[in-house]
Scaffold this active site. Structure first.
Site, PDB file in Angstrom:
ATOM      1  N   SER A 105       4.274   1.121   8.532  1.00 43.56           N
ATOM      2  CA  SER A 105       3.999   0.265   7.385  1.00 43.56           C
ATOM      3  C   SER A 105       5.261  -0.102   6.633  1.00 43.56           C
ATOM      4  O   SER A 105       6.105   0.764   6.346  1.00 43.56           O
ATOM      5  CB  SER A 105       3.045   0.970   6.419  1.00 43.56           C
ATOM      6  OG  SER A 105       1.725   0.873   6.873  1.00 43.56           O
ATOM      7  N   ASP A 142       0.330  -7.751   0.405  1.00 41.91           N
ATOM      8  CA  ASP A 142       0.570  -6.321   0.616  1.00 41.91           C
ATOM      9  C   ASP A 142       2.077  -6.104   0.624  1.00 41.91           C
ATOM     10  O   ASP A 142       2.704  -6.030   1.666  1.00 41.91           O
ATOM     11  CB  ASP A 142      -0.057  -5.876   1.946  1.00 41.91           C
ATOM     12  CG  ASP A 142       0.073  -4.376   2.187  1.00 41.91           C
ATOM     13  OD1 ASP A 142       0.588  -3.669   1.300  1.00 41.91           O
ATOM     14  OD2 ASP A 142      -0.331  -3.922   3.279  1.00 41.91           O
ATOM     15  N   SER A 162       1.870  -4.610   7.528  1.00 38.92           N
ATOM     16  CA  SER A 162       0.773  -4.239   6.644  1.00 38.92           C
ATOM     17  C   SER A 162      -0.160  -3.250   7.343  1.00 38.92           C
ATOM     18  O   SER A 162      -0.211  -2.079   6.989  1.00 38.92           O
ATOM     19  CB  SER A 162       0.000  -5.487   6.219  1.00 38.92           C
ATOM     20  OG  SER A 162      -1.155  -5.139   5.470  1.00 38.92           O
ATOM     21  N   HIS A 211       0.826  -1.207   0.000  1.00 39.63           N
ATOM     22  CA  HIS A 211       0.000   0.000   0.000  1.00 39.63           C
ATOM     23  C   HIS A 211       0.864   1.262   0.000  1.00 39.63           C
ATOM     24  O   HIS A 211       0.386   2.331  -0.371  1.00 39.63           O
ATOM     25  CB  HIS A 211      -0.986   0.009   1.172  1.00 39.63           C
ATOM     26  CG  HIS A 211      -0.369   0.027   2.526  1.00 39.63           C
ATOM     27  ND1 HIS A 211      -0.078  -1.116   3.250  1.00 39.63           N
ATOM     28  CD2 HIS A 211       0.000   1.055   3.328  1.00 39.63           C
ATOM     29  CE1 HIS A 211       0.427  -0.783   4.419  1.00 39.63           C
ATOM     30  NE2 HIS A 211       0.486   0.535   4.489  1.00 39.63           N
ATOM     31  N   GLY A 245       2.929   5.004   9.948  1.00 41.50           N
ATOM     32  CA  GLY A 245       4.334   5.239   9.640  1.00 41.50           C
ATOM     33  C   GLY A 245       5.168   3.986   9.769  1.00 41.50           C
ATOM     34  O   GLY A 245       6.271   3.910   9.229  1.00 41.50           O
TER      35      GLY A 245
END
Length: 475
Positions: free
Chosen positions: A330, A248, A346, A218, A328
């Site tokens: 991720s 992801d 994720s 993402h 942040g």
């Protein structure tokens, strides 16, 4: 269960002669919960398994060996043993139990087969794909663990609950989460691209031989070019990205083909932990998550093959954990104490104050899908974990980290996409050091002397940022 957040810039505690993250239990003493469920008595003593690679290797071996009788497995951290679930072995005509025991596992007979649990998950997908819900197989309970966030109320909750009830008794459980499921992309000062901030996971080599890193998909679909400093020039470009859908993850290639991208995680204090291999996730395993917002946090893997219904769409094939995370984080790295790369952050619900659920993209799946390999490590699950775990997380963290730190990817990679961290916060590796290094990496501190200005610059994030930019190397 204890899930402790390691403060920024925490003073290192010298613990001579203790192996790196292997000693993290000193810092995080209750990270592993005891397991429930009776197991069959056996005259064969189950193997004692200490490395995540050995655990995942044995689990994979048993999955193939037992065939239809295999109903999942999990790691009993108290006994340091792998527990394997088996079904339909009355009389054990095929010596299924004996075979599993001889392989080194503890055997437990359960009611639900792997096919039955998979069928339950498919029913949930067809009848209860509701934003704010998730489900994953939990081999410890031999059920599908269904979770609903705070947005699932009224008719949505009734729909979910009725679907779970229709699956039959003792097939699935449903619980409420206080938070809201979301991806952990963040806007703020510590940006990588546009208004987005993420964390890099692990440096890899792309299929064409160019240096790259893995992060969350993402993040990859949100922006194409990524910088290693706030308002900085792009240093990497997205090559592949998957989100939502079957995963992801994103592969991001460094724009400079000469970028040095070693396979290690900066753990602060002038030290790195080398990532020795990628390994499949096993329920019950203690894991550490690194992220640019919250640094080091620990917990356990609690479910596999998770499906998460984010507002943006459904993502399948994830790992469910009880490790906390925040916006942040991720894309940040999920790894084990013996230097095994497990996942990429994720999303989930909750934060690092109240806790919550966090889901991760399996690294092994991302590597296979992108054709990338970990730098200096086997891409296969668990490769070499047993033999190298002792010095991989400990001695090698100090002895070999110099390669990364010389290049500037060590001390403060906070603003680097390839630095396992982002923005003005410490990078994933930086924070790991503040926690994990306290448990023994200081014994190797002398090995990191002579890494140049980076050793001193560990005190100053901004100086490191400049050095990282000059060197073109990222952790």
């Amino acid at each position: 269960m204890s899930h402790k957040r390691i403060p920024k810039r925490k003073a290192a505690i010298a613990v001579g002669g203790v192996a790196a993250l292997g000693a993290a239990a000193l810092l995080l003493p209750n990270a592993n919960a005891s397991q429930d469920g009776d197991t069959n008595a056996s005259s064969v003593t189950p193997r004692t398994l200490k490395s995540s690679g050995d655990v995942s290797d044995l689990a994979s071996q048993l999955s193939k060996l037992l065939g239809d009788a295999f109903a999942g497995s999990y790691y009993d951290s108290d006994a340091s043993q792998l527990v394997v679930n088996v079904v339909n072995v009355s009389g054990d005509k095929n010596n299924v139990i004996v075979a599993a025991q001889k392989a080194g596992a503890k055997v437990r007979e359960v009611a639900n087969s792997a096919d039955k649990l998979e069928s339950a998950a498919q029913t949930l997908k067809a009848q209860a794909t509701i934003p704010g819900t998730s489900w994953a197989v939990d081999p410890r309970t031999n059920k599908v663990l269904v979770t609903a966030d705070s947005t699932v109320t009224g008719s949505k909750w009734n729909q979910l609950e009725s679907t779970v009830n229709a699956l039959g008794a003792n097939v699935a459980t449903v619980k409420k989460s206080a938070g809201t499921f979301k991806t952990f992309l963040s806007g703020g000062d510590a940006i990588f691209a546009g208004g987005a901030r993420c964390s890099a996971g692990f440096n890899v080599t792309a299929g064409d031989g160019s240096p790259a890193f893995l992060t969350a998909g993402h993040c990859g679909v949100a922006e194409e070019q990524w910088a290693d400093a706030a308002n900085g020039q792009p240093i990497a470009t997205v090559d592949q990205a998957v989100f939502p859908g079957e995963g992801d993850f994103a592969l991001v290639k460094y724009d400079d083909p000469n970028t040095q991208a070693p396979s290690d995680v900066n753990i602060g204090g002038g030290q790195n932990v080398q990532i020795l291999q990628a390994a499949d996730a096993t329920v019950g395993t203690q894991v550490f998550r690194m992220g640019s917002t919250t640094g080091l946090n620990d917990g356990q893997i609690v479910g596999l093959d998770a499906t998460v219904n984010y507002p943006e769409g459904t993502v399948t094939g994830l790992i469910q954990t009880n490790v906390c995370a925040e916006p942040g984080d991720s894309g940040g790295s999920l790894f084990t104490q013996d230097g095994s790369a497990i996942g990429l952050t994720s999303g989930g619900a909750g934060d690092c104050t109240v806790g919550g659920e966090t889901f991760f993209q399996p690294v092994t799946t991302a590597l296979q899908a992108t054709g990338a390999t970990l730098n200096g490590a086997g891409a296969g699950a668990g490769a070499g974990a047993g033999d190298q775990a002792g010095n991989g997380a400990g001695d090698q963290a100090g002895q070999e980290a110099g390669n990364g730190q010389d290049a500037g990817n060590g001390q403060d990679t906070g603003n680097g996409v390839g630095d396992n961290g982002a923005g003005n916060e410490n990078g994933a590796g930086q924070e790991a050091g503040n926690g994990a290094a306290d448990n023994g990496l200081n014994e190797n501190q002398n090995n990191n002397q002579g890494v140049g200005d980076n050793q001193n610059n560990n005190q100053d994030q901004n100086n490191n940022q400049k050095q990282n930019q000059q060197s073109g190397q990222h952790n």
